[in-house]
Design a protein around this motif. Structure first.
Motif, PDB file in Angstrom:
ATOM      1  N   GLY A 169      63.985   8.309  16.097  1.00 30.13           N
ATOM      2  CA  GLY A 169      62.868   8.903  15.378  1.00 30.13           C
ATOM      3  C   GLY A 169      62.103   9.872  16.249  1.00 30.13           C
ATOM      4  O   GLY A 169      61.836   9.584  17.419  1.00 30.13           O
ATOM      5  N   PRO A 170      61.711  11.045  15.713  1.00 29.44           N
ATOM      6  CA  PRO A 170      61.118  12.079  16.552  1.00 29.44           C
ATOM      7  C   PRO A 170      59.644  11.900  16.867  1.00 29.44           C
ATOM      8  O   PRO A 170      59.165  12.380  17.890  1.00 29.44           O
ATOM      9  CB  PRO A 170      61.334  13.354  15.733  1.00 29.44           C
ATOM     10  N   ALA A 171      58.895  11.210  15.979  1.00 30.30           N
ATOM     11  CA  ALA A 171      57.447  11.108  16.150  1.00 30.30           C
ATOM     12  C   ALA A 171      56.930   9.943  15.308  1.00 30.30           C
ATOM     13  O   ALA A 171      57.590   9.507  14.355  1.00 30.30           O
ATOM     14  CB  ALA A 171      56.772  12.412  15.718  1.00 30.30           C
ATOM     15  N   PRO A 172      55.741   9.414  15.638  1.00 18.80           N
ATOM     16  CA  PRO A 172      55.236   8.235  14.917  1.00 18.80           C
ATOM     17  C   PRO A 172      55.107   8.423  13.414  1.00 18.80           C
ATOM     18  O   PRO A 172      55.303   7.461  12.651  1.00 18.80           O
ATOM     19  CB  PRO A 172      53.867   7.994  15.563  1.00 18.80           C
TER      20      PRO A 172
ATOM     21  N   VAL B 190      59.557  13.833  20.428  1.00 17.54           N
ATOM     22  CA  VAL B 190      60.827  13.976  21.144  1.00 17.54           C
ATOM     23  C   VAL B 190      61.354  15.397  21.025  1.00 17.54           C
ATOM     24  O   VAL B 190      61.842  15.969  22.014  1.00 17.54           O
ATOM     25  CB  VAL B 190      61.858  12.961  20.614  1.00 17.54           C
ATOM     26  N   HIS B 191      61.256  16.002  19.846  1.00 22.37           N
ATOM     27  CA  HIS B 191      61.795  17.358  19.706  1.00 22.37           C
ATOM     28  C   HIS B 191      61.002  18.367  20.528  1.00 22.37           C
ATOM     29  O   HIS B 191      61.572  19.333  21.044  1.00 22.37           O
ATOM     30  CB  HIS B 191      61.864  17.774  18.233  1.00 22.37           C
ATOM     31  N   GLU B 192      59.706  18.143  20.682  1.00 19.32           N
ATOM     32  CA  GLU B 192      58.925  19.029  21.539  1.00 19.32           C
ATOM     33  C   GLU B 192      59.338  18.870  23.001  1.00 19.32           C
ATOM     34  O   GLU B 192      59.424  19.861  23.742  1.00 19.32           O
ATOM     35  CB  GLU B 192      57.437  18.737  21.376  1.00 19.32           C
ATOM     36  N   ARG B 193      59.570  17.650  23.403  1.00 14.73           N
ATOM     37  CA  ARG B 193      60.017  17.416  24.777  1.00 14.73           C
ATOM     38  C   ARG B 193      61.362  18.114  25.038  1.00 14.73           C
ATOM     39  O   ARG B 193      61.560  18.768  26.073  1.00 14.73           O
ATOM     40  CB  ARG B 193      60.161  15.914  25.033  1.00 14.73           C
ATOM     41  N   LEU B 194      62.286  17.958  24.087  1.00 15.36           N
ATOM     42  CA  LEU B 194      63.628  18.500  24.285  1.00 15.36           C
ATOM     43  C   LEU B 194      63.647  20.021  24.224  1.00 15.36           C
ATOM     44  O   LEU B 194      64.472  20.666  24.890  1.00 15.36           O
ATOM     45  CB  LEU B 194      64.580  17.919  23.243  1.00 15.36           C
ATOM     46  N   ALA B 195      62.756  20.607  23.430  1.00 19.13           N
ATOM     47  CA  ALA B 195      62.730  22.068  23.308  1.00 19.13           C
ATOM     48  C   ALA B 195      62.444  22.739  24.643  1.00 19.13           C
ATOM     49  O   ALA B 195      62.851  23.891  24.863  1.00 19.13           O
ATOM     50  CB  ALA B 195      61.689  22.488  22.273  1.00 19.13           C
ATOM     51  N   ALA B 196      61.778  22.010  25.530  1.00 18.13           N
ATOM     52  CA  ALA B 196      61.421  22.582  26.827  1.00 18.13           C
ATOM     53  C   ALA B 196      62.509  22.394  27.877  1.00 18.13           C
ATOM     54  O   ALA B 196      62.394  22.940  28.981  1.00 18.13           O
ATOM     55  CB  ALA B 196      60.125  21.947  27.318  1.00 18.13           C
ATOM     56  N   LEU B 197      63.576  21.658  27.542  1.00 18.20           N
ATOM     57  CA  LEU B 197      64.551  21.282  28.557  1.00 18.20           C
ATOM     58  C   LEU B 197      65.792  22.165  28.581  1.00 18.20           C
ATOM     59  O   LEU B 197      66.422  22.331  29.625  1.00 18.20           O
ATOM     60  CB  LEU B 197      64.978  19.822  28.355  1.00 18.20           C
ATOM     61  N   GLY B 198      66.218  22.655  27.431  1.00 14.65           N
ATOM     62  CA  GLY B 198      67.405  23.503  27.386  1.00 14.65           C
ATOM     63  C   GLY B 198      68.710  22.764  27.569  1.00 14.65           C
ATOM     64  O   GLY B 198      69.731  23.377  27.911  1.00 14.65           O
TER      65      GLY B 198
END
Length: 285
Positions: free
Chosen positions: A130-133, A210-218
């Motif tokens: 799940g991406p967010a609460p 989670v999607h915000e975290r991953l967007a910054a990682l590449g």
């Protein structure tokens, strides 16, 4: 025979804990590594139905996270702290740029691993994470009773194998066969530890999605959701589409436990993603 020496090149090995975590290896040690991380209250045994297919192409590494399965409890279950323990296992094995797959909240540990040690993670696959609460659905009544006071501690103390199987299957929408090894592992878990893990997982995605975290990682990303997931709003999977280059797939008619409900399709998607070129087969209704 130690888990970490690589004395045997094929088959399954398990032995002394590595950096406080129980670790199981399958497949050729010279094959591309694939790390599998289970979700809250589960164990590495949850991945059992996929392992035969995955181990034909990969050195498959399964960990029991702290306080789960055969790994002992720890003072902190914060997601970054769990990721650091997994990183220590990979460092001990001398591995880099590993393909990492996480189921449910195991996807949070995988994401934190990529955040904290990008050198260790070559690609990420999140299954039912799940991406967010705000994407969390009302949980099945049986799970709410088992995991929340005042009944939770009493029910937990009286758990039979049948109750454990019912609890695991509560988030599936198809009949599933729960591996015996997983039932045995779940008997080791305590109510207090499970509650602590759930609180820490919730805190991690509340701090930042989670999607915000991953967007910054590449990092290359595959997201797989069951189209009938009763734990997380299935349409929330598309939030991961904001991650550059992410591939989002849905398994129609599958709940939260794709590993048990559709192991063959799930393994095929993972193998396609981790293959050279990452040719992921599409899943069609």
């Amino acid at each position: 025979m130690s888990e970490l020496t690589g004395e045997h090149d094929t088959g399954r090995t398990q032995g002394p804990r590595a950096h406080g975590l129980h670790v199981v290896h399958d497949g050729l040690r010279q094959a591309p590594p694939l790390l599998l991380i289970h979700g809250s209250g589960a164990s590495g045994a949850l991945w059992g139905p996929l392992v035969p297919a995955l181990a034909r192409r990969h050195h498959v590494i399964r960990v029991d996270l702290p306080g789960c399965g055969q790994s002992p409890p720890v003072p902190s279950y914060d997601v970054p702290a769990q990721a650091d323990r997994v990183a220590a296992v990979l460092d001990g094995l001398g591995l880099r740029a590993v393909a990492v797959a996480g189921h449910s909240s195991g996807g949070y540990v995988a994401t934190a691993l990529a955040e904290r040690r990008p050198d260790l993670v070559g690609s990420l696959a999140l299954i039912s994470s799940g991406p967010a609460p705000d994407a969390l659905l009302p949980q099945p009544l049986f799970l709410r009773a088992l995991l929340a006071p005042p009944l939770g501690p009493l029910l937990w103390a009286m758990r039979s194998d049948a109750v454990i199987r019912k609890g695991v299957g509560a988030t599936a929408v198809r009949p599933v066969e729960i591996p015996d090894a997983m039932v045995a592992d779940l008997r080791q878990g305590t109510y207090r530890t499970t509650r602590a893990v759930l609180r820490c997982n919730s805190a991690y995605i509340a701090e930042r999605s989670v999607h915000e975290r991953l967007a910054a990682l590449g990092v290359p990303l595959l997201v797989l959701f069951g189209g009938a997931d009763p734990r997380w709003e299935p349409s929330s999977a598309h939030r991961y589409g904001a991650v550059p280059g992410a591939r989002v797939e849905t398994l129609p008619g599958v709940g939260h436990l794709a590993l048990l409900e559709e192991p063959a399709a799930t393994a095929a998607l993972l193998l396609g993603f981790t293959a050279p070129g990452g040719d992921v087969p599409s899943v069609r209704p």
